[in-house]
Design a protein around this motif. Structure first.
Motif, short mmCIF file in Angstrom:
data_model
loop_
_atom_site.label_atom_id
_atom_site.label_comp_id
_atom_site.label_asym_id
_atom_site.label_seq_id
_atom_site.Cartn_x
_atom_site.Cartn_y
_atom_site.Cartn_z
N PRO A 1 20.25 77.11 3.10
CA PRO A 1 21.70 77.10 3.36
C PRO A 1 22.26 75.74 3.74
CG PRO A 1 20.53 78.07 5.22
CD PRO A 1 19.50 77.87 4.13
N ALA B 1 30.12 78.07 -2.45
CA ALA B 1 29.06 78.92 -2.98
C ALA B 1 28.86 78.66 -4.47
CB ALA B 1 29.38 80.39 -2.73
N GLU C 1 24.87 74.50 1.21
CA GLU C 1 26.24 75.02 1.31
C GLU C 1 26.99 74.39 2.48
OE1 GLU C 1 24.12 78.09 -1.16
OE2 GLU C 1 23.62 76.92 0.63
N LEU D 1 30.50 72.46 2.09
CA LEU D 1 31.68 72.77 2.92
C LEU D 1 32.18 71.51 3.62
CD1 LEU D 1 30.58 76.13 4.57
CD2 LEU D 1 32.51 75.83 3.01
N TRP E 1 35.01 78.79 1.10
CA TRP E 1 33.60 79.18 1.13
C TRP E 1 33.12 79.64 -0.25
CZ3 TRP E 1 31.63 84.09 0.16
CH2 TRP E 1 32.56 85.15 0.09
N ALA F 1 35.78 85.06 5.20
CA ALA F 1 34.39 84.71 4.89
C ALA F 1 33.42 85.62 5.63
CB ALA F 1 34.13 83.26 5.27
N ALA G 1 26.95 85.39 -0.02
CA ALA G 1 28.03 85.21 -0.99
C ALA G 1 27.90 86.16 -2.17
CB ALA G 1 28.05 83.77 -1.49
N TRP H 1 28.83 82.61 6.72
CA TRP H 1 29.64 81.51 6.17
C TRP H 1 30.60 80.95 7.22
CZ3 TRP H 1 29.57 78.69 1.76
CH2 TRP H 1 28.68 79.13 0.76
N LEU I 1 22.83 81.75 2.65
CA LEU I 1 24.26 81.86 2.34
C LEU I 1 24.48 82.31 0.90
CD1 LEU I 1 25.60 78.69 4.18
CD2 LEU I 1 25.63 81.07 4.96
#
Length: 258
Positions: A27, A62, A30, A34, A58, A203, A252, A207, A248
């Motif tokens: 993760p 993803a 991600e 972000l 988010w 989210a 997602a 997330w 994540l």
């Protein structure tokens, strides 16, 4: 118009599955994306480009993470994912007064920089030669998204120069949108000009935590430009928090791929 050398662009048959797969595992990728998205919000042209995308931040991160992972392991899937991203983005090429690089290259540089920054924060920073190799590997993913190879950074120094251009524009050290040469010191932005910290939308829980860590991952100059300013974590705290994140991809709705 000056162009950058393309000698680092991977050749046909080169494998991207080694180093990139290592940096894109878990993760932390991600969180890096972000964080790059937050930096985009601080730049006038990049913010306009992001506004074309109706998805929550988010979901954009993803989708970008899925593409970057596929680029090194599943080229066919990467082409499909990239086509979807281009359909959402529209025209990714915006230049300020004809200057280099354009927004596609700046967005790419922010993502590469944030991935390397996140890897360092997570305690798995690549050695300098490997970081240089990662920059070269990732040019192909940017080309899939519509960037021009000659606009893309081919080494760490050019990545850092592009990030500095974003900083100069965001802090007002240059006229809005002027991507001129690096070198003049930036000045602090008055509080009235600070950018509202964007929400992640509806989210999933993991997330939301990733979004908090993305803010903590920002360089100090960027945190100062948001209102409210994202929380800051010291090195051990951030490393522990990054290591505690669950997948994540699963949160997602993506099926994690080997």
């Amino acid at each position: 118009m000056p162009v950058r050398p393309s000698t680092s662009l991977p050749q046909a048959g080169d494998s991207l599955a080694g180093l990139s797969a290592t940096l894109h595992r878990g993760p932390v990728l991600e969180v890096a994306l972000l964080s790059a998205g937050l930096l985009e919000e601080l730049h006038p042209l990049l913010r306009q480009l992001a506004a074309h995308d109706p998805r929550p931040r988010w979901q954009r991160a993803a989708a970008a993470g899925a593409l970057l992972r596929a680029a090194g392991t599943d080229p066919c899937r990467a082409m499909v994912l990239a086509a979807r991203e281009r359909a959402v983005d529209g025209d990714v090429h915006v230049r300020a007064d004809g200057a280099d690089p354009d927004t596609a290259a700046l967005r790419h540089a922010l993502r590469v920089s944030c991935v390397l920054r996140a890897a360092t924060a997570a305690g798995r920073a690549p050695a300098p030669p490997d970081a240089q190799r990662y920059v070269g590997e990732q040019r192909s993913s940017a080309v899939l998204l519509g960037a021009e190879p000659d606009d893309l950074p081919s080494c760490l120094e050019e990545v850092e120069a592009d990030v500095e251009r974003v900083r100069l524009d965001a802090t007002g050290a240059r006229p809005a949108g002027a991507l001129s040469a690096v070198g003049s010191p930036g000045r602090r932005v008055p509080a009235g000009r600070r950018v509202p910290l964007p929400a992640l939308g509806d989210a999933p829980g993991p997330w939301r935590r990733a979004g908090e860590l993305a803010g903590a991952l920002l360089p100090g100059w960027a945190r100062e430009l948001f209102a409210p300013a994202p929380d800051e974590l010291d090195g051990p705290q951030l490393r522990e928090a990054l290591g505690a994140l669950p997948s994540l991809e699963a949160a997602a709705g993506f099926r994690p791929r080997p």
